[in-house]
Structure formats: C-alpha cells, structure tokens
Design a protein around this motif. Structure first.
Motif, mmCIF file in Angstrom:
data_model
loop_
_atom_site.group_PDB
_atom_site.id
_atom_site.type_symbol
_atom_site.label_atom_id
_atom_site.label_comp_id
_atom_site.label_asym_id
_atom_site.label_seq_id
_atom_site.Cartn_x
_atom_site.Cartn_y
_atom_site.Cartn_z
ATOM 1 N N ILE A 94 -5.239 11.535 -12.138
ATOM 2 C CA ILE A 94 -5.837 10.293 -11.625
ATOM 3 C C ILE A 94 -5.111 9.089 -12.202
ATOM 4 N N ASP A 95 -5.146 7.955 -11.476
ATOM 5 C CA ASP A 95 -4.503 6.733 -11.953
ATOM 6 C C ASP A 95 -5.427 5.997 -12.906
ATOM 7 N N ALA A 96 -5.391 6.361 -14.162
ATOM 8 C CA ALA A 96 -6.096 5.594 -15.197
ATOM 9 C C ALA A 96 -5.027 4.708 -15.819
ATOM 10 N N ALA A 143 -3.400 11.725 -16.592
ATOM 11 C CA ALA A 143 -3.391 10.339 -16.113
ATOM 12 C C ALA A 143 -1.984 9.952 -15.664
ATOM 13 N N PHE A 144 -1.868 9.301 -14.506
ATOM 14 C CA PHE A 144 -0.571 8.839 -14.007
ATOM 15 C C PHE A 144 -0.236 7.497 -14.673
ATOM 16 N N ALA A 145 -0.048 7.573 -15.986
ATOM 17 C CA ALA A 145 0.225 6.381 -16.806
ATOM 18 C C ALA A 145 0.984 6.830 -18.040
ATOM 19 N N LYS A 206 6.196 6.372 -15.376
ATOM 20 C CA LYS A 206 6.526 6.136 -13.967
ATOM 21 C C LYS A 206 7.027 4.721 -13.770
ATOM 22 N N HIS A 207 7.746 4.451 -12.634
ATOM 23 C CA HIS A 207 8.255 5.354 -11.604
ATOM 24 C C HIS A 207 9.769 5.402 -11.763
ATOM 25 N N TYR A 208 10.244 6.616 -11.941
ATOM 26 C CA TYR A 208 11.648 6.859 -12.278
ATOM 27 C C TYR A 208 12.558 6.649 -11.082
ATOM 28 N N ASP A 219 8.411 -4.086 -2.569
ATOM 29 C CA ASP A 219 7.923 -2.801 -3.059
ATOM 30 C C ASP A 219 8.579 -1.655 -2.301
ATOM 31 N N GLU A 220 8.937 -0.591 -3.033
ATOM 32 C CA GLU A 220 9.535 0.629 -2.476
ATOM 33 C C GLU A 220 10.934 0.377 -1.899
ATOM 34 N N ASN A 221 11.550 -0.761 -2.258
ATOM 35 C CA ASN A 221 12.827 -1.119 -1.634
ATOM 36 C C ASN A 221 14.018 -0.684 -2.476
ATOM 37 N N ASP A 290 8.160 12.178 2.381
ATOM 38 C CA ASP A 290 8.167 11.793 3.798
ATOM 39 C C ASP A 290 9.010 10.537 3.984
ATOM 40 N N ARG A 291 8.963 9.649 2.965
ATOM 41 C CA ARG A 291 9.614 8.330 3.082
ATOM 42 C C ARG A 291 11.078 8.379 2.692
ATOM 43 N N ILE A 292 11.594 9.587 2.433
ATOM 44 C CA ILE A 292 13.049 9.710 2.208
ATOM 45 C C ILE A 292 13.772 9.323 3.495
ATOM 46 N N GLY A 428 -6.190 -5.390 -9.108
ATOM 47 C CA GLY A 428 -6.031 -4.171 -8.322
ATOM 48 C C GLY A 428 -6.257 -2.925 -9.168
ATOM 49 N N TRP A 429 -6.258 -1.751 -8.495
ATOM 50 C CA TRP A 429 -6.504 -0.492 -9.216
ATOM 51 C C TRP A 429 -7.797 -0.585 -10.031
ATOM 52 N N THR A 430 -8.856 -1.103 -9.413
ATOM 53 C CA THR A 430 -10.147 -1.159 -10.102
ATOM 54 C C THR A 430 -11.262 -0.797 -9.126
ATOM 55 N N GLU A 432 -11.646 0.370 -6.494
ATOM 56 C CA GLU A 432 -10.928 0.640 -5.251
ATOM 57 C C GLU A 432 -9.442 0.453 -5.495
ATOM 58 N N TRP A 433 -8.623 1.075 -4.696
ATOM 59 C CA TRP A 433 -7.176 0.963 -4.846
ATOM 60 C C TRP A 433 -6.740 -0.495 -4.915
ATOM 61 N N GLN A 434 -7.241 -1.302 -3.982
ATOM 62 C CA GLN A 434 -6.835 -2.697 -3.889
ATOM 63 C C GLN A 434 -7.687 -3.615 -4.754
ATOM 64 N N GLU A 491 0.311 -2.604 -5.055
ATOM 65 C CA GLU A 491 1.525 -2.181 -4.348
ATOM 66 C C GLU A 491 1.986 -3.195 -3.315
ATOM 67 N N LEU A 492 2.330 -2.722 -2.136
ATOM 68 C CA LEU A 492 2.986 -3.608 -1.162
ATOM 69 C C LEU A 492 2.109 -4.791 -0.784
ATOM 70 N N ASN A 493 0.785 -4.648 -0.932
ATOM 71 C CA ASN A 493 -0.110 -5.756 -0.580
ATOM 72 C C ASN A 493 0.027 -6.929 -1.536
HETATM 73 O O1 LIG Z 1 -2.394 7.290 -6.705
HETATM 74 C C1 LIG Z 1 -1.296 8.157 -6.835
HETATM 75 C C2 LIG Z 1 0.005 7.359 -6.804
HETATM 76 C C3 LIG Z 1 0.184 6.447 -8.022
HETATM 77 O O2 LIG Z 1 0.178 7.235 -9.214
HETATM 78 C C4 LIG Z 1 1.517 5.696 -7.905
HETATM 79 O O3 LIG Z 1 1.752 4.862 -9.053
HETATM 80 C C5 LIG Z 1 1.545 4.791 -6.688
HETATM 81 O O4 LIG Z 1 2.882 4.449 -6.351
HETATM 82 C C6 LIG Z 1 0.809 5.399 -5.529
HETATM 83 N N1 LIG Z 1 0.711 4.877 -4.319
HETATM 84 C C7 LIG Z 1 -0.126 5.672 -3.637
HETATM 85 C C8 LIG Z 1 -0.488 5.395 -2.212
HETATM 86 N N2 LIG Z 1 0.517 4.533 -1.664
HETATM 87 C C9 LIG Z 1 0.471 4.126 -0.370
HETATM 88 C C10 LIG Z 1 1.369 3.122 0.041
HETATM 89 C C11 LIG Z 1 1.330 2.686 1.365
HETATM 90 C C12 LIG Z 1 0.421 3.245 2.264
HETATM 91 C C13 LIG Z 1 -0.478 4.243 1.820
HETATM 92 C C14 LIG Z 1 -0.459 4.684 0.529
HETATM 93 C C15 LIG Z 1 -0.540 6.701 -4.407
HETATM 94 N N3 LIG Z 1 0.060 6.525 -5.588
#
Ligand SMILES: OC[C@@H]1[C@@H](O)[C@H](O)[C@@H](O)c2nc(CNc3ccccc3)cn21
Length: 602
Positions: A94-96, A143-145, A206-208, A219-221, A290-292, A428-430, A432-434, A491-493
């Motif tokens: 989980i993302d703690a 934890a993903f931290a 993360k993220h390597y 983001d993700e660029n 998938d995003r490769i 963010g990340w509280t 809810e994701w956003q 993230e991208l938002n």
């Molecule tokens: O929650 C799992 C991972 C998180 O550990 C990463 O740090 C983060 O990059 C991450 N992003 C998502 C979902 N990302 C997403 C981006 C655009 C559209 C839908 C989902 C999941 N996760």
C-alpha cells in the motif's frame, strides 16, 4: 517429507533453492503478479497462485474502516494464498507515503518536500518507525515508500513526494528506510534486503530512475540528461537505499533520453542488479508495462517481453492479470524469455518473503491495532511540522519582525481558504488518491483550531475565509493570519505550467495585507507564484503539506518553538525561469535553496 523451505532454521539460500525447485511454471509466474484488492478473491488467489496484492490510492475495505476491518480483509486474502499447493504467502502492499494515508484515523505526517526542509534524518527514521507500526496495525507488511525522486522542476505534479532538488538531502533522508524496515546489522552482505520483524515493513525506493527530472516536470515524461548527470543527481537515493537494505525498488513510468525505464535492461539489470548488487525485487508501477507502448497496451506481448527482459521481477497488474499470465507463459514456452529470467525474479521475491518472516507469520494479529493514530505518533508528526516550516520573510524591515505573534491581544483575524480545511492541509494521497477538501475525511487539527487552542482565552479570534476590504477597514485587528495555497492533487493532476495559487487566494492576501499586519502561511506541494504579493506581506511562511497535526504550525507562529526549516527547493520569481536549481548559471531565485529565517522560542 521435510520441506526445507518451511524450516526457518535453514539458511536463506537453502530455503529459496528448495522451494524454487518444487515450483511449476504457473506457480513461478503467479509469484510475479501483483493484483488490486478488489480482484483478490480466494478463488483468484488459488487459481492464479497470485504472489502479491495492493491497495491502489483510496482502495479500502470500507469507508472509515477500522484497523480490525483491514486485518480481516488482508487475512482473508492471505488464506486464499496459503491454501495453494505450496502455501506460499502473498505480500500486501500500500502507498503509505506520509503516514498510513489511506486509513481513517491514521497519523498523517508532512509530505516529503516538508520533511526535506527539516534537514533531520534522525527525525525521518523515527517517522519510519511510527509509520511501520501504524501500517502493521492494519495487517499490512509492505509500503511503497520512500519516494527518492529528486524534484528538479516544481511544475511536476509529484514534486511534494520528493525531499527536494538536492541529491544530498534525498540520500540523507533514506534514513526513513531503517525506520520502516529496521536497522540493517553492521557488515551485512551489500544489497541483500533486510526487514527486522513484525513491527517493521518492507520498504520500496521509488521511482527508478530520474522520475523528478522530466522535461517541464511533465509527469511520466522524458528525462533528458547525460549518464553522468543521471548518476550524480538521480541515482544517489538508490545507492544509499541499497546500502541500508531496502527490500524493493519500483521502476518509474518515465523515460531516460527517450527509452522507457520499464524497458531499460541496461539500468535495471546491468546497473541496479549487476553493478549495485541489489538483491531484493524490482516492481513495476501500476499498468506501467502497458504504457511502454504509445498508445498504452497497443502491443501487450511486447510490453511483457520488454519489461521482463529488462529485469523487472514483480508486475503491478491491477486488473488484466489473466492476460499477463497467459502472455508471459507463452513467451517462456516459446523461448522468447529464458526460464533463468523467471527463476531470477522468483528467487528475489522469495528472498524478500523469507527475510521478512512472512512464511513464519503470514496471518496478522491484533497486537498493534492501538498504534493507529496513537497520540505519541501525532506528537512526532507535530514535531515534524514544526521543523518543516520555512520562514521566508519576517517583517517589512529586519528590526520590526512580526513573528512570533502575541498570544494575548485584543482581536485577531484568521482568513484564507486553507485556514479551516484539513483535507487541503494534508494534500494528495490522503484517504483518496487525489486527496479531499473539508474536515470530515479523518481526525486531525486544522490551522484555525490550532490558533484557537493556542491564543490566550481573552483574545478574540475572528474567522473570515475571504473578507472584503470594507469589512476590514471598519474593524481593528492586532494582526491577521492568512492561510492560502494549492488544492490537493496527485500525479499528472498536479502538473502545472503556471504554478499560481487558485483564487481567491491572491485576493485574500491583497485585501487583508493591504489593511492589517499579516502573517501569510502558504499550504502547497512546492514553491508557487508569490512574488507579486511579497512586498505587501509582513511575514511569509512556507508550510508545504503539513498533514493532520496543525498545532505544529502554531507552535512556531506563536513562539513556543523557533523556526528552523530551510528550503529544500528553490523558490523561483517567475515560472519562465524554470527549470532553475542551485548551482545553475543565472541562478536568480526569489528565495534560494537553503533559505530560512530563524526565530527564538519565547
Ligand atoms: O498506488 C500504486 C502506485 C504508486 O505506488 C506509485 O507511486 C504511483 O506512480 C502510482 N500511480 C498509480 C495509478 N496511476 C494512474 C495514473 C493515471 C491514470 C490512472 C492511474 C498507482 N501507483
């Protein structure tokens, strides 16, 4: 029959070899798959031999679920995994990332950009210890931290997840890892993962690699930099995480000089595994394979081939795991992927599961449920808030500082969109994701509540979120505290090319500060446009995303503690200067990296 892998007195490599030797290809591939909890029924766990499950941002067993509810859910999924032929336990992640932030009533710590401003690695270790206990309170061992991104451009929506622009600070703050996982014993073999026990969790650097160096912070660029620049700026966090025994590393969505990290064999295998000798497991990001391709999922067979060949060990496949399992099985059976690559991945996953004691303790108990949101942890978070705040300006002239503010005075004004909004101050990340707006998302203390609790009982506190000039002129306030800033994002938002604070923030500043002595507190995930207003402001404080413990802000505003924080991110004048980092030629910031005024406690 003596199953050596089940015998904890056996040496690690004996257990791994014994178990690997018993596994079918299906069981091996199943270990490499991490699915989302919504899909993790007992039959799915059994049918596909799933090795790992995650909660995506905001994915909870129920709204306001208790620690016990979490434990019941995790154990239910675990029983599915344990009922397979070899009974290999699954690992739940989980993302703690600033406390156990998906969980109702958990302590929410400041986000990393604020922690970088503390310059206090020992504090980070203590935060790791407390966070691990709250994560284990819910039966979760992974934890993903920490995010060890180096944020080189604040236009990036994830800059707040970074400890800042300086690789030296990022490498020092990896001290959170021995907090989360436990202190690695001296002269441990380099690169071997270490997790001390049931009050610790598996961490994830993360993220390597180079996630914080993308063009314009998109983001993700694409991160365009030569190898020396990549290794000197973005790699130190991983080097230090490995020395400290980090058990897992997550690969970045981003690309390096046009090559997707999730398909980069040179950096994942040749460098991370064979040069830095990392022996934990390498995990993908969410649907990252998938995003490769562009568009994503355009050639899923290629996505699987490229990522597994690059050296990824565990793939985060929230939903389409059958497609992945079939695809990888076919690639192995047709010799596009050698079984040796599969065995390397499974060995690494089993190594982590054996090292952390998951085979001995696969089912969580209730022993730590009272750790969740414990007052002691909230005091630690409050200390972190105090140390994270950066005093950018204190008085229109040095001899007339405004801070610390007087607790006992006639009447004060509290204004601003962020003064009474717990969701905004967590970011963010509280829950809810956003992230969220409002005060019902979890338990905590808003800035307004903290002010009311701190000032003398005879001091009248007037709260007006966005007062108009007229109402201000007709009133007499000793001073005003204006709390404004960014709305939560992830993230991208969060990507922003203008970095302005949303209306009516600027308006509130100019209305209030034009009439009353004002202390402005900025709640933001990064430096934002403030230069046009800075002359009208008496005192200016960067509070970043402080989390639930709002009293950490009033502790320093009112002088119970002195300001000590230092900028971990350059504060630009205008966005057209970006990217701009200390050490650059034409470095011309509003407030430079390392800037931070101090005050003495009263
Ligand atoms: O929650 C799992 C991972 C998180 O550990 C990463 O740090 C983060 O990059 C991450 N992003 C998502 C979902 N990302 C997403 C981006 C655009 C559209 C839908 C989902 C999941 N996760």
């Amino acid at each position: 029959e003596n199953f050596k892998y089940k015998d904890p007195t056996q040496r690690l490599n004996v257990r791994i070899k014994d178990l690997l030797g018993r596994m079918t290809l299906e069981e091996k591939i199943g270990q490499m798959v991490q699915i989302e909890r919504v899909n993790a029924s007992t039959e799915v766990m059994k049918k596909y031999f799933i090795g790992s499950v995650l909660s995506g941002g905001g994915s909870v067993p129920s709204k306001q679920a208790s620690a016990q509810d979490w434990i019941n859910m995790v154990n239910e999924i675990q029983k599915g995994a344990l009922s397979t032929r070899l009974g290999i336990p699954m690992i739940y992640g989980i993302d703690a990332v600033h406390g156990h932030n998906n969980v109702y009533n958990a302590t929410i710590f400041p986000h990393n950009i604020g922690l970088g401003a503390t310059r206090d690695p020992q504090l980070l270790k203590r935060i790791g210890v407390a966070s691990a206990r709250e994560i284990r309170a819910t039966g979760i061992p992974y934890a993903f931290a920490p995010c060890v991104a180096v944020c080189r451009d604040p236009r990036w929506g994830r800059c707040y997840e970074s400890y800042g622009e300086d690789p030296k600070i990022v490498q020092e703050m990896t001290e959170i890892i021995p907090g989360l996982q436990g202190e690695i014993p001296p002269n441990s073999r380099k690169g071997v993962p270490y997790v001390a026990g049931k009050e610790n969790v598996v961490a994830c650097a993360k993220h390597y690699v180079g996630d914080g160096g993308t063009t314009k912070g998109i983001d993700e660029n694409n991160t365009v930099i030569d190898r020396h620049g990549l290794l000197s700026i973005h790699m130190p966090g991983y080097y230090h995480s490995i020395i400290k025994g980090v058990a897992t590393i997550m690969v970045s969505y981003s690309s390096w000089n046009g090559e997707k990290m999730h398909a980069n064999k040179n950096l994942v295998t040749d460098f991370l595994k064979n040069t830095l000798h990392f022996q934990g497991f390498v995990i993908s990001d969410w649907e990252a394979i998938d995003r490769i391709t562009d568009p994503p999922h355009a050639n899923y067979t290629y996505s699987i081939l490229a990522s597994i060949t690059a050296g990824l060990d565990m793939i985060m496949i929230p939903y389409n795991y059958p497609e992945f399992i079939d695809g990888l099985t076919n690639l192995v059976k047709s010799n596009y992927i050698p079984i040796s690559r599969i065995d390397d991945a499974v060995k690494r996953i089993l190594r982590v599961k054996f090292v952390m004691g998951l085979f001995e303790n696969p089912i969580a108990d209730l022993s730590l449920v009272n750790e969740l949101g414990k007052q002691e942890h909230r005091e630690l978070a409050r200390e972190a808030v105090r140390k994270s705040l950066v005093l950018l300006k204190n008085g229109k002239s040095a001899d007339k500082p405004l801070l610390p503010l007087e607790k006992k005075t006639q009447k004060i004004l509290v204004a601003g969109s962020h003064a009474n909004n717990l969701g905004y101050q967590c970011g963010g990340w509280t829950i809810e994701w956003q992230g969220l707006s409002g005060n019902n998302l979890t338990s905590g203390t808003t800035v307004l509540d903290a002010i009311k609790d701190t000032v003398d009982p005879t001091t009248e506190v007037i709260f007006n979120e966005n007062p108009d000039k007229k109402s201000l002129q007709s009133d007499t306030f000793s001073y005003a505290i204006v709390v404004v800033g960014e709305h939560p994002y992830a993230e991208l938002n969060g990507d922003s090319l203008n970095l302005t604070i949303p209306d009516p923030g600027p308006n509130t500043i100019t209305n209030v500060c034009g009439v009353i002595k004002c202390a402005v507190v900025i709640i933001s995930g990064r430096p934002v446009v403030i230069q046009p207003y800075v002359d009208s402001i008496d005192a200016l404080v960067a509070a970043w995303l402080p989390g639930t413990e709002g009293k950490g802000i009033t502790d320093v505003l009112f002088g119970d503690y002195g300001f000590t924080g230092k900028l971990s991110q350059t504060w630009f004048k205008t966005v057209d200067q970006l990217p701009m980092n200390f050490g650059n030629p034409n470095y011309d910031p509003l407030f430079p990296f390392g800037h931070g005024l101090t005050t003495q406690p009263i």
